[in-house]
Design an enzyme around this catalytic site. Structure first.
Site, PDB file in Angstrom:
ATOM      1  N   SER A 240      29.838  35.782  33.418  1.00 12.38           N
ATOM      2  CA  SER A 240      29.730  36.225  34.806  1.00 12.38           C
ATOM      3  C   SER A 240      28.532  37.148  34.934  1.00 12.38           C
ATOM      4  CB  SER A 240      30.994  36.976  35.210  1.00 12.38           C
ATOM      5  OG  SER A 240      31.030  38.218  34.517  1.00 12.38           O
ATOM      6  N   LYS A 241      28.310  37.593  36.161  1.00 13.55           N
ATOM      7  CA  LYS A 241      27.180  38.490  36.405  1.00 13.55           C
ATOM      8  C   LYS A 241      27.279  39.752  35.555  1.00 13.55           C
ATOM      9  CE  LYS A 241      25.897  36.942  40.945  1.00 13.55           C
ATOM     10  NZ  LYS A 241      26.539  36.930  42.234  1.00 13.55           N
ATOM     11  N   ARG A 242      28.507  40.127  35.294  1.00 15.45           N
ATOM     12  CA  ARG A 242      28.759  41.304  34.458  1.00 15.45           C
ATOM     13  C   ARG A 242      28.062  41.179  33.095  1.00 15.45           C
ATOM     14  NH1 ARG A 242      32.907  42.161  31.251  1.00 15.45           N
ATOM     15  NH2 ARG A 242      33.886  40.215  31.835  1.00 15.45           N
ATOM     16  N   HIS A 243      27.970  39.934  32.593  1.00 10.36           N
ATOM     17  CA  HIS A 243      27.306  39.703  31.306  1.00 10.36           C
ATOM     18  C   HIS A 243      25.801  39.535  31.475  1.00 10.36           C
ATOM     19  CE1 HIS A 243      31.423  38.063  30.471  1.00 10.36           C
ATOM     20  NE2 HIS A 243      31.266  38.862  29.444  1.00 10.36           N
ATOM     21  N   GLY A 244      25.337  39.738  32.691  1.00  7.59           N
ATOM     22  CA  GLY A 244      23.925  39.496  32.923  1.00  7.59           C
ATOM     23  C   GLY A 244      23.657  38.006  33.088  1.00  7.59           C
TER      24      GLY A 244
END
Ligand code: GLU
Length: 475
Positions: A240-244
């Site tokens: 996800s965006k959280r992981h870049g």
């Protein structure tokens, strides 16, 4: 039967890693089978689809080198065709109109939940006389799902998967306002485009059973499916965006090469023995859906970067200059003829030390930087008065040395260090700093030869005279 596959992104955001990998698997499958790879833009969500996202998808695929066959299909433009199929199924008795109101549907769901069942449509209007239709409700069209038996899919990745038909509710094909649902559009388009194999993320697996029933109702043969596991982040959670998780263009901007990106993405789920470095030509030769694993793969930036380093070294020097030119120019450097010639001569030594085009451009900058070059602040410390005096002496000795080649330059510098009773390293590091602005560079004497006698002399004089400005960041 020749293979026809498609990549069918929804243009509601950028082309992300997962989408790029799905596109790559479809492309490899098509190219390995001598088939076709089609592109369909699923732009039916009018509120969220954007022209910018469509352009990013095209540009991303082009950059990755995933060329598609034929003109792209835009799904929204085919809405009338999708509706026509729903009406045909209605006329054939394979679908029916349903006048259940949103409140009734919510009540059905609540009842199902209360009884511990999956919330689903209860089939109220399946057999009810349409003359009982309430006024003021726009009916939807639903597919009559079989209520007995099972639906089995032989998935190229997941193997045989079966669901009891009682689990499949009578899904909506056409909404009350006449617009087709995703399930209808995707099946009609795949059937009309002659798609033989649907390769997509396994988040679509549960849709597949209902889609298979829709193909059958339409009198069409379902394609073969292959549902590939999703990509997870390094921590094992869905990427996800959280992981870049970024758009594919972000990787281009980080200085990744398309062939490295292809190599990395193909290995996210597919393997060929224990080969890690795989050229696209070999991948086309070897690609096989049977070798796609069932467990999710993890995104690993370090792995991508190390593959990039490999493919960077495999590139011809000339091509690399073309690729770093815009980065250097963006940083304010001008590549004149002399600078380009230095890059050409020095590229072998530079590329061996770099993993990305961004690193390569940074490492190459000192070759094209106008004098007096800037010196990184941590390196400037090495240019104390004693060192500067020695640099002046070296400049005088190298002005006349013949020939100006690596061996002779090294012998001359070593001789000088011995004469003044200094360890060679104590001389070499300030020399490197004066010539490159940094404590890290390709081989010192290689750098001297690439810069040439005049430039070496001038840069050493600059340092001896303390003319170099400092720059704050390390290069
Ligand atoms: N448009 C869908 C998505 O972006 C893909 C549909 C499909 O591959 O069947 O998830």
């Amino acid at each position: 039967m020749s293979v026809i596959v498609r990549f069918a992104p929804s243009p509601t955001g950028y082309l992300h890693i997962g989408g790029a990998r799905t596109a790559l698997f479809n492309w490899l499958f098509a190219r390995s089978k001598g088939g076709k790879f089609l592109l369909r833009i699923e732009d039916t969500d009018r509120a969220r689809s954007t022209e910018d996202a469509i352009q990013k998808i095209f540009q991303g695929l082009e950059w990755l080198g995933l060329d598609w066959d034929e003109e792209p299909v835009f799904q929204f433009a085919r809405a009338a065709r999708h509706a026509e199929v729903a009406h045909r199924l209605l006329a054939e008795g394979k679908a029916y109109r349903c006048w259940s109101t949103p409140e009734e549907l919510e009540a059905m769901r609540a009842k199902a939940r209360a009884e511990g069942r999956q919330p689903r449509y209860d089939g109220t209007w399946r057999d009810r006389d349409p003359s009982l239709a309430p006024a003021g409700v726009d009916p939807v069209i639903r597919l009559k799902m079989p209520q007995t038996g099972e639906t089995t899919v032989q998935d190229m990745v997941q193997g045989e998967v079966t669901v009891a038909n009682i689990q499949l509710d009578d899904m909506v094909l056409l909404r009350g306002d006449g617009t087709p649902t995703y399930m209808l559009s995707v099946v009609v388009d795949d059937a009309d485009m002659g798609i033989t194999h649907v390769i997509r993320g396994d988040d679509h697996l549960t849709n597949t059973f209902r889609q298979v029933q829709l193909y059958r109702a339409m009198g069409a043969e379902p394609p073969t499916f292959g549902h590939i596991p999703l990509i997870h982040g390094p921590d094992g959670a869905k990427l996800s965006k959280r992981h870049g998780a970024l758009g594919i263009e972000a990787y281009r901007d980080m200085g990744m090469l398309p062939e490295a990106m292809r190599n990395y993405l193909m290995r996210l789920g597919w393997s060929h023995g224990d080969a890690d470095v795989i050229s696209t030509e070999d991948a086309i030769r070897w690609f096989d859906m049977a070798q796609v694993g069932r467990s999710p793969s993890r995104f690993d930036m370090q792995k991508l970067t190390s593959l990039n380093a490999h493919w960077l070294r495999a590139r011809a020097d000339e091509g690399l200059i073309g690729l770093i030119r815009p980065i250097l120019e963006g940083a304010g450097f001008t590549l004149d003829e002399a600078g380009t010639a230095r890059l050409q001569a020095g590229m072998g030594g530079l590329k061996a030390r770099c993993r990305t085009l961004v690193e390569l451009a940074e490492a190459a900058a000192f070759y094209v930087e106008p004098r007096p070059i800037r010196i990184a602040s941590d390196a400037a410390k090495l240019l104390d008065p004693a060192a500067r005096e020695r640099l002046g002496a070296v400049a005088a000795r190298l002005a006349a040395v013949e020939p100006f080649d690596e061996a002779t330059l090294e012998a001359e510098c070593r001789a000088y260090a011995t004469e003044i009773g200094l360890g060679f390293g104590k001389l070499a590091q300030p020399l490197r700093v004066a010539l490159t602005g940094s404590t890290v560079s390709p081989g010192l004497f290689e750098v001297m030869v690439v810069l040439g006698r005049d430039e070496v002399g001038a840069r050493l004089e600059d340092a001896a005279a303390g003319r170099n400005p400092e720059k704050n960041s390390r290069r």
